[in-house]
Scaffold this active site. Structure first.
Site, short mmCIF file in Angstrom:
data_model
loop_
_atom_site.label_atom_id
_atom_site.label_comp_id
_atom_site.label_asym_id
_atom_site.label_seq_id
_atom_site.Cartn_x
_atom_site.Cartn_y
_atom_site.Cartn_z
N THR A 67 72.76 -30.37 29.16
CA THR A 67 73.28 -30.17 28.72
C THR A 67 73.76 -31.43 28.40
O THR A 67 74.58 -32.24 29.15
CB THR A 67 74.14 -29.22 30.05
OG1 THR A 67 74.04 -28.51 30.70
CG2 THR A 67 75.64 -29.14 29.08
N HIS A 113 76.44 -48.23 25.74
CA HIS A 113 76.75 -49.48 26.81
C HIS A 113 76.29 -50.73 25.73
O HIS A 113 77.61 -51.75 26.49
CB HIS A 113 76.92 -49.39 27.81
CG HIS A 113 76.20 -49.96 28.34
ND1 HIS A 113 75.13 -51.31 28.88
CD2 HIS A 113 74.31 -49.36 28.71
CE1 HIS A 113 74.54 -51.72 30.01
NE2 HIS A 113 73.76 -50.44 29.66
N SER A 144 71.49 -47.85 22.78
CA SER A 144 72.02 -47.30 24.23
C SER A 144 73.60 -47.83 23.29
O SER A 144 73.80 -47.82 22.77
CB SER A 144 71.90 -48.90 24.71
OG SER A 144 72.64 -48.85 25.93
N GLN A 199 69.54 -54.57 21.99
CA GLN A 199 70.45 -55.52 21.41
C GLN A 199 70.57 -56.27 20.33
O GLN A 199 71.07 -56.45 20.65
CB GLN A 199 69.73 -56.69 22.22
CG GLN A 199 69.72 -56.48 23.89
CD GLN A 199 70.95 -56.69 24.76
OE1 GLN A 199 71.83 -57.39 24.10
NE2 GLN A 199 70.70 -56.53 25.85
N CYS A 253 68.46 -55.63 34.27
CA CYS A 253 67.89 -54.97 34.98
C CYS A 253 66.80 -55.48 36.45
O CYS A 253 66.21 -55.13 36.58
CB CYS A 253 67.32 -54.08 33.80
SG CYS A 253 67.90 -53.10 32.84
N ALA A 304 68.84 -45.90 26.49
CA ALA A 304 68.04 -46.95 26.11
C ALA A 304 66.60 -46.61 27.19
O ALA A 304 64.98 -47.02 26.58
CB ALA A 304 68.26 -48.44 25.89
N THR A 305 66.89 -47.08 28.76
CA THR A 305 65.84 -46.70 29.36
C THR A 305 65.39 -45.39 29.43
O THR A 305 63.69 -45.40 29.31
CB THR A 305 66.25 -46.87 30.80
OG1 THR A 305 67.12 -48.41 31.00
CG2 THR A 305 64.95 -46.85 31.45
N ASN A 307 66.63 -59.48 25.23
CA ASN A 307 67.69 -59.23 25.27
C ASN A 307 67.59 -60.91 26.28
O ASN A 307 69.35 -61.02 26.59
CB ASN A 307 67.32 -58.24 26.71
CG ASN A 307 66.52 -58.17 27.68
OD1 ASN A 307 65.10 -58.44 26.85
ND2 ASN A 307 66.63 -58.44 28.72
#
Length: 382
Positions: free
Chosen positions: A241, A203, A201, A181, A326, A75-76, A153
């Site tokens: 890739t 994860h 995201s 989120q 973060c 997401a970043t 978040n």
């Protein structure tokens, strides 16, 4: 050593075991390990088919067209691609965001400011919301982009993205939404949320780290400039890739989330209620954020007379957070909590608790009892 109770699902989720099982099939010599961009042999064709199947799975969760999903590293990167790609080197433009966005948006907008872009920083209300009226009042003739998160978040508070997006769509202004989120924690539907760019995201939804996606609306086409060059992958928007195993993992995780969304929301609500019930006898506990307009899995609480650092040290059997992962390298009080009006002292007393798919009722009961015990003890020695 006893394994701590994990209550930091907003920082990251464990990979669902069925997701991990699928990922392994795309790593080893007896599996589908080819490069999805290799169009001259079956190894590449099989990998490409897996990538496109996962693209459909991610699109389905947010009710998008698979062609609107662009793979990224997380997401970043999606936030960076959306914001920088929309502005694309122009300095005579205006961008709107808020003071409590994720650092991936805050730092990107500050980077734009340093290069001559005019940025308006909206201040949220005391629950962490930005209103449509605030956005409308900040619009200018040269506004090209608004960037706001769907779910905060640290607080779990939900913004009225549909109303804000409808207003911006009428004016032809691009709308970027960080939904890291939100996906898998609440219904997300880009057919009813007028959003042009949406960051996702892997994860945060029981998929692997290192993979994410950016939804880029196609009707009419939204144009963004690539930030990574070298091969023209992903329809020229993001070269590199493609990591087939991670993409397959994110796709499977999003497919599971789509199938189990209602049940998971209900389960998280029950966990939240049980946790708060366990704290009900403890005085001086304040909820930061909203008690109504929020997702159930994130809970931010301040404890009167106890600083968060001391409390976390006492809670050795719990894995919790004092804010965004973060921003955890700093000992400064949370900029999100200060942004909703808390003093530095109040912000230093806050902890974030976040629950997830593998959290049990017994664990939240144990956690709340531990908190009551440690807070009571810390208060007695002040």
């Amino acid at each position: 050593m006893k394994k701590p109770v994990y209550l930091d699902y907003a920082a990251t989720t464990p990979v669902d075991p069925s997701v991990a099982d699928d990922m392994v099939r795309y790593l080893t010599p007896d599996g589908i390990f080819g490069n999805p961009a290799s169009r001259s042999h079956a190894f590449g064709w099989q990998a490409e088919a897996a990538v496109e199947s996962a693209r459909k799975q991610v699109a389905n969760l947010i009710h998008a067209d698979p062609r609107e999903i662009v793979w990224t590293s997380g997401a970043t990167e999606s936030d960076n691609l959306a914001i920088k790609g929309a502005v694309a080197g122009r300095t005579d433009v205006h961008v709107i965001t808020s003071t409590i966005e994720h650092k991936a948006v805050v730092d990107t907008c500050k980077w734009l400011e340093g290069r001559g872009v005019d940025v308006t920083w909206l201040k949220p209300d005391h629950e962490g919301r930005i209103s449509p009226a605030q956005v409308e009042g900040a619009l200018r003739d040269n506004t090209v982009l608004v960037s706001l998160m769907l779910v905060n978040n640290e607080l779990g508070t939900i913004n009225d993205i549909a109303s804000i997006g409808g207003m911006l769509r009428e004016r032809g202004i691009l709308f970027h939404v960080d939904a890291a989120q939100a996906a898998g924690k609440m219904p997300v539907d880009v057919t009813t949320m007028p959003v042009d760019l949406m960051a996702l995201s892997g994860h945060k939804v029981y998929g692997p780290k290192g993979i994410g996606a950016l939804y880029v609306r196609r009707s009419p086409d939204v144009k963004i400039e690539a930030q990574i060059h070298g091969g023209g992958h992903e329809r020229g928007m993001r070269s590199g890739t493609l990591p087939t195993h991670q993409i397959v993992g994110m796709g499977k995780a999003f497919a599971i989330a789509a199938q189990s969304l209602s049940a998971e929301i209900e389960a998280l609500e029950q966990l939240r209620n049980a946790f708060l019930e366990g704290l009900s006898g403890l005085a001086g506990v304040t909820l930061n954020g909203s008690d109504t307009g929020r997702v159930p899995g994130i809970l931010n609480l301040s404890f009167e007379g106890v600083d968060a650092e001391s409390l976390m040290l006492g809670l050795r059997d719990l894995a919790v957070s004092s804010g965004s992962a973060c921003a955890s390298a700093t000992i400064e009080p949370s900029y999100v909590l200060r942004g909703i009006g808390l003093s530095d002292e109040q912000a230093h007393r806050a902890l974030r608790f976040s629950f997830g798919r593998f959290t049990s009722h017994e664990e939240v009961v144990f956690a709340s009892a531990q908190i009551v015990d440690v807070v009571t003890r810390l208060r007695s020695v002040r």
